[in-house]
Design a protein around this motif. Structure first.
Motif, PDB file in Angstrom:
ATOM      1  N   PRO A 125      33.662 -72.524  35.846  1.00  0.00           N
ATOM      2  CA  PRO A 125      32.838 -73.505  34.960  1.00  0.00           C
ATOM      3  C   PRO A 125      32.343 -74.665  35.502  1.00  0.00           C
ATOM      4  O   PRO A 125      31.295 -75.434  35.451  1.00  0.00           O
ATOM      5  CB  PRO A 125      33.579 -73.563  33.801  1.00  0.00           C
ATOM      6  CG  PRO A 125      34.410 -72.329  33.440  1.00  0.00           C
ATOM      7  CD  PRO A 125      34.779 -72.109  35.041  1.00  0.00           C
ATOM      8  N   GLU A 126      33.441 -75.410  36.194  1.00  0.00           N
ATOM      9  CA  GLU A 126      33.045 -76.761  36.884  1.00  0.00           C
ATOM     10  C   GLU A 126      31.994 -76.752  37.638  1.00  0.00           C
ATOM     11  O   GLU A 126      31.457 -77.787  38.252  1.00  0.00           O
ATOM     12  CB  GLU A 126      34.392 -77.390  37.357  1.00  0.00           C
ATOM     13  CG  GLU A 126      35.083 -76.605  38.417  1.00  0.00           C
ATOM     14  CD  GLU A 126      36.021 -75.575  37.912  1.00  0.00           C
ATOM     15  OE1 GLU A 126      37.109 -75.378  38.792  1.00  0.00           O
ATOM     16  OE2 GLU A 126      36.217 -75.210  36.722  1.00  0.00           O
ATOM     17  N   TRP A 127      31.688 -75.511  38.569  1.00  0.00           N
ATOM     18  CA  TRP A 127      30.683 -75.419  39.406  1.00  0.00           C
ATOM     19  C   TRP A 127      29.430 -75.677  38.681  1.00  0.00           C
ATOM     20  O   TRP A 127      28.255 -75.784  39.461  1.00  0.00           O
ATOM     21  CB  TRP A 127      30.637 -74.048  40.191  1.00  0.00           C
ATOM     22  CG  TRP A 127      31.756 -73.724  41.026  1.00  0.00           C
ATOM     23  CD1 TRP A 127      32.766 -74.813  41.252  1.00  0.00           C
ATOM     24  CD2 TRP A 127      32.194 -72.657  41.621  1.00  0.00           C
ATOM     25  NE1 TRP A 127      33.894 -74.370  42.113  1.00  0.00           N
ATOM     26  CE2 TRP A 127      33.336 -73.000  42.327  1.00  0.00           C
ATOM     27  CE3 TRP A 127      31.433 -71.380  41.853  1.00  0.00           C
ATOM     28  CZ2 TRP A 127      33.889 -71.924  43.125  1.00  0.00           C
ATOM     29  CZ3 TRP A 127      32.266 -70.504  42.496  1.00  0.00           C
ATOM     30  CH2 TRP A 127      33.265 -70.783  43.190  1.00  0.00           C
ATOM     31  N   VAL A 133      22.398 -76.417  45.793  1.00  0.00           N
ATOM     32  CA  VAL A 133      22.883 -76.138  46.928  1.00  0.00           C
ATOM     33  C   VAL A 133      24.220 -76.113  47.069  1.00  0.00           C
ATOM     34  O   VAL A 133      24.782 -74.928  47.969  1.00  0.00           O
ATOM     35  CB  VAL A 133      22.171 -77.158  48.033  1.00  0.00           C
ATOM     36  CG1 VAL A 133      22.641 -76.937  49.488  1.00  0.00           C
ATOM     37  CG2 VAL A 133      20.885 -77.429  47.925  1.00  0.00           C
ATOM     38  N   THR A 134      25.116 -76.824  46.546  1.00  0.00           N
ATOM     39  CA  THR A 134      26.615 -76.694  46.624  1.00  0.00           C
ATOM     40  C   THR A 134      27.070 -75.476  45.828  1.00  0.00           C
ATOM     41  O   THR A 134      27.854 -74.620  46.421  1.00  0.00           O
ATOM     42  CB  THR A 134      27.341 -77.820  46.208  1.00  0.00           C
ATOM     43  OG1 THR A 134      26.913 -79.133  46.820  1.00  0.00           O
ATOM     44  CG2 THR A 134      28.617 -77.773  46.195  1.00  0.00           C
ATOM     45  N   GLN A 135      26.304 -75.077  44.722  1.00  0.00           N
ATOM     46  CA  GLN A 135      26.691 -73.867  43.844  1.00  0.00           C
ATOM     47  C   GLN A 135      26.300 -72.726  44.863  1.00  0.00           C
ATOM     48  O   GLN A 135      27.243 -71.749  44.964  1.00  0.00           O
ATOM     49  CB  GLN A 135      25.579 -73.689  42.603  1.00  0.00           C
ATOM     50  CG  GLN A 135      26.137 -74.882  41.512  1.00  0.00           C
ATOM     51  CD  GLN A 135      25.110 -74.728  40.469  1.00  0.00           C
ATOM     52  OE1 GLN A 135      24.440 -73.449  40.286  1.00  0.00           O
ATOM     53  NE2 GLN A 135      25.379 -75.522  39.577  1.00  0.00           N
ATOM     54  N   ASP A 166      40.266 -71.550  45.397  1.00  0.00           N
ATOM     55  CA  ASP A 166      39.698 -72.664  44.823  1.00  0.00           C
ATOM     56  C   ASP A 166      39.803 -73.960  45.875  1.00  0.00           C
ATOM     57  O   ASP A 166      39.696 -74.994  45.253  1.00  0.00           O
ATOM     58  CB  ASP A 166      40.435 -73.285  43.538  1.00  0.00           C
ATOM     59  CG  ASP A 166      41.842 -73.366  43.541  1.00  0.00           C
ATOM     60  OD1 ASP A 166      42.471 -73.152  44.711  1.00  0.00           O
ATOM     61  OD2 ASP A 166      42.407 -73.702  42.431  1.00  0.00           O
ATOM     62  N   GLY A 167      40.074 -73.927  46.724  1.00  0.00           N
ATOM     63  CA  GLY A 167      40.340 -74.818  48.087  1.00  0.00           C
ATOM     64  C   GLY A 167      38.869 -75.400  48.342  1.00  0.00           C
ATOM     65  O   GLY A 167      37.949 -74.956  48.116  1.00  0.00           O
TER      66      GLY A 167
END
Length: 172
Positions: A125-127, A133-135, A166-167
Motif C-alpha cells: 500500500p505504501e507504493w 515511474v518508481t511504482q 521489501d529491500g
C-alpha cells in the motif's frame, strides 16, 4: 479473485499462469471468456462487453495493449482489471502504461514444470503514494517467493547478494 470473477483467456491453459484458473473459476462460480485471437481490440471489447475482471498475459501482450491505436481501445476502462504477467520481466514502462490505463498488474514468475507462479511481486500500500515511474520499477521486481519455495532467493544483479522482498531497489 472474488466469487463471480470474469476471466479472459489470453494464454494457454497449460501455461504456468493458466493451469490453476480453470478449477479456480469453477470453485468461485466464475465465468471464462475465450478469444479466437488475442488482439488489443479483442481484449478491450471483452472488458466492455463481458465485464472481464481478470486475465493473465505475457509481457508482449501487455505491450500490444498499451500501444494499441485509439480506435482499438475502450478508455477509460469501466472498472479496474486485474492482470497477472509472467515470463520475461516486463519493462517498468509497460507496467506504468498499463497502470495509467486502469489495469492493476501483478508481476509473477513461474516454473510450469513444477507448479504455477513461483514468485509474485506483492503490491504494498505504501507504493501508492510513490511517483508512477518508481511504482513501475518496484512492480517489475521478481518479488516474494511462494511458500513451497523457501529455498528460492531474489538477487541484486549488481552485487549478486540476496535482496529481501521489501529491500531497496538496485541503482540503475
Amino acid at each position: 479473485m472474488a466469487e463471480g470473477a470474469v476471466y479472459l483467456w489470453t494464454l494457454p491453459m497449460f501455461h504456468c499462469n493458466g493451469w490453476c484458473f480453470p478449477w479456480s473459476l469453477a470453485a468461485l462460480c466464475g465465468t471464462n471468456i475465450c478469444l479466437r485471437q488475442v488482439t488489443a481490440k479483442a481484449v478491450y471489447s471483452a472488458i466492455a462487453e463481458y465485464g472481464v475482471t481478470h486475465f493473465c498475459a505475457a509481457p508482449v501482450v501487455l505491450n500490444t495493449i498499451v500501444n494499441a491505436p485509439p480506435d482499438e481501445t475502450i478508455l477509460p476502462l469501466p472498472h479496474v482489471v486485474h492482470v497477472m504477467t509472467a515470463g520475461a520481466a516486463p519493462p517498468p514502462s509497460v507496467l506504468l502504461a498499463m497502470s495509467q490505463k486502469g489495469f492493476r498488474v501483478a508481476h509473477t514468475y513461474g516454473l510450469s514444470e513444477t507448479y504455477g507462479p513461483s514468485t509474485v511481486c506483492a503490491w504494498k500500500p505504501e507504493w501508492d503514494s510513490l511517483p508512477l515511474v518508481t511504482q513501475g520499477r518496484l512492480n517489475a521486481r521478481q518479488g516474494v517467493r511462494y511458500i513451497g519455495l523457501e529455498g528460492l532467493d531474489i538477487f541484486n544483479p549488481q552485487t549478486m547478494q540476496p535482496v529481501p522482498a521489501d529491500g531497496p531497489l538496485p541503482k540503475q
